[in-house]
Design an enzyme around this catalytic site. Structure first.
Site, short mmCIF file in Angstrom:
data_model
loop_
_atom_site.label_atom_id
_atom_site.label_comp_id
_atom_site.label_asym_id
_atom_site.label_seq_id
_atom_site.Cartn_x
_atom_site.Cartn_y
_atom_site.Cartn_z
N ARG A 229 0.86 -1.18 0.00
CA ARG A 229 0.00 0.00 0.00
C ARG A 229 0.90 1.23 0.00
O ARG A 229 1.98 1.21 0.61
CB ARG A 229 -0.87 0.03 1.26
N GLU A 258 -3.95 7.64 -3.96
CA GLU A 258 -4.30 7.23 -5.34
C GLU A 258 -5.60 7.88 -5.80
O GLU A 258 -6.52 8.00 -4.99
CB GLU A 258 -4.42 5.70 -5.39
N HIS A 276 -1.58 0.83 -9.68
CA HIS A 276 -2.19 -0.16 -8.76
C HIS A 276 -2.89 -1.29 -9.54
O HIS A 276 -4.12 -1.41 -9.50
CB HIS A 276 -3.17 0.54 -7.79
O1 LIG Z 1 -4.76 -3.87 -3.65
C1 LIG Z 1 -5.40 -4.83 -3.94
C2 LIG Z 1 -6.01 -5.71 -3.00
O2 LIG Z 1 -5.97 -5.44 -1.78
O3 LIG Z 1 -6.58 -6.72 -3.43
#
Ligand SMILES: O=CC(=O)O
Length: 310
Positions: A229, A258, A276
């Site tokens: 993250r 983000e 992401h």
């Molecule tokens: O970031 C993506 C997830 O947590 O699946």
């Protein structure tokens, strides 16, 4: 909302499309449907905060289309007896593949190389040199350091080993793995690795776990890879370290705010920026959707949840 999941939700349940509401209309929309809504389907970016949870008095379950649940107010859910599910395992390989792709791409300068060919600069001379990934035969050999040796961290370790890298890691507890070196603090791990890969979940303890001290321990030859993250990293510190040459490079799939990405990063060619997309393959998103649906079906049919968080 992933289209396959939307279709399936629509065919099996009474679906309220909250994501199609303009932000200013959301409170009104929730108010007019608050008695009917029993489940929230969420994702890594949106989560489910206390305000949303409190606005739905008949809420029974939050099913997240993500493995991470850092944006879901678990405490509030627990207090109210609301179940929470996520989508672990099915996305592990994709996220680990992307972590390795970032390592290879940053060290071997794949994106700048691509730009070099496309811009026609190759005709004026060769590109220059990059950095070897497998340092095992080189005197300066330093391992790949993994922060968080859970499902995803372990899958990255396995892949990095196949590239000839040795593995060190930091996690809350030491695992019974004698080929991986354990550090009980992240600064020592960073001091003793060349590539630091963040793959842990985001909690109060791991927020900004990669701070200035860790970045400086990794040093001017070090590379930071983040597939966890954005908030694992103190972003302004990362940006200044990269600008000042206190860190050699970074490969990032996640950011603190983000889809905002710190502007200076956009101008650095030793940084690879992804939007992401760790688990964003068709196959994995279908499996994640199936898991969300399986959790909802199980809950409403009083069966055990396949992947409960609480
Ligand atoms: O970031 C993506 C997830 O947590 O699946």
């Amino acid at each position: 909302m992933y289209s396959y999941l939307e279709q399936e939700l629509q065919s099996r349940f009474n679906l309220f499309k909250l994501w199609q509401q303009p932000p200013s209309k959301i409170p009104e929309f929730l108010k007019s449907n608050q008695r009917t809504i029993k489940a929230v389907v969420s994702n890594a970016r949106v989560g489910a905060d206390a305000q949303l949870i409190d606005s739905l008095p008949n809420l029974e379950i939050v099913a997240s289309f993500s493995v991470g649940f850092d944006k879901i107010d678990l405490k509030r859910c627990e207090e109210k007896g609301i179940r929470v599910t996520n989508t672990p395992d099915v996305l592990t390989d994709d996220v680990a593949d992307l972590g390795i792709a970032l390592i290879l791409a940053v060290l071997r300068k794949i994106c700048p190389c691509d730009g070099f060919v496309r811009s026609g600069k190759w005709k004026d001379g060769d590109f220059g040199l990059s950095t070897k990934v497998c340092l095992i035969f080189v005197k300066i050999s330093k391992p790949v350091g993994i922060v968080g040796l859970g499902r995803i961290g372990s899958a990255i370790a396995k892949r990095a080993q196949a590239f000839g890298c040795s593995i060190s890691y930091h996690s809350r507890t030491q695992k019974p793995l004698k080929h991986y070196k354990y550090y009980d603090n992240i600064v020592d791990l960073a001091k003793n690795c060349s590539i630091l890969v963040v793959a842990c979940s985001l909690t109060d303890e791991t927020r900004h776990i990669v701070n200035r001290e860790v970045i400086d321990a990794l040093g001017p030859r070090g590379i930071l890879i983040n597939v966890g993250r954005g908030a694992h990293v103190d972003e302004p510190e990362l940006v200044s370290a990269l600008l000042e040459g206190r860190l050699a490079g970074a490969g990032l799939d996640v950011y603190e705010d983000e889809p905002e990405v710190p502007d200076p990063l956009l101008r650095l060619d030793n940084v690879l920026l992804l939007p992401h997309v760790g688990s964003d393959t068709v196959e994995t998103c279908n499996s994640m959707a199936d898991l969300v649906l399986a959790n909802l079906e199980a809950h409403f049919n009083s069966r055990p949840l396949p992947t409960p968080v609480i």
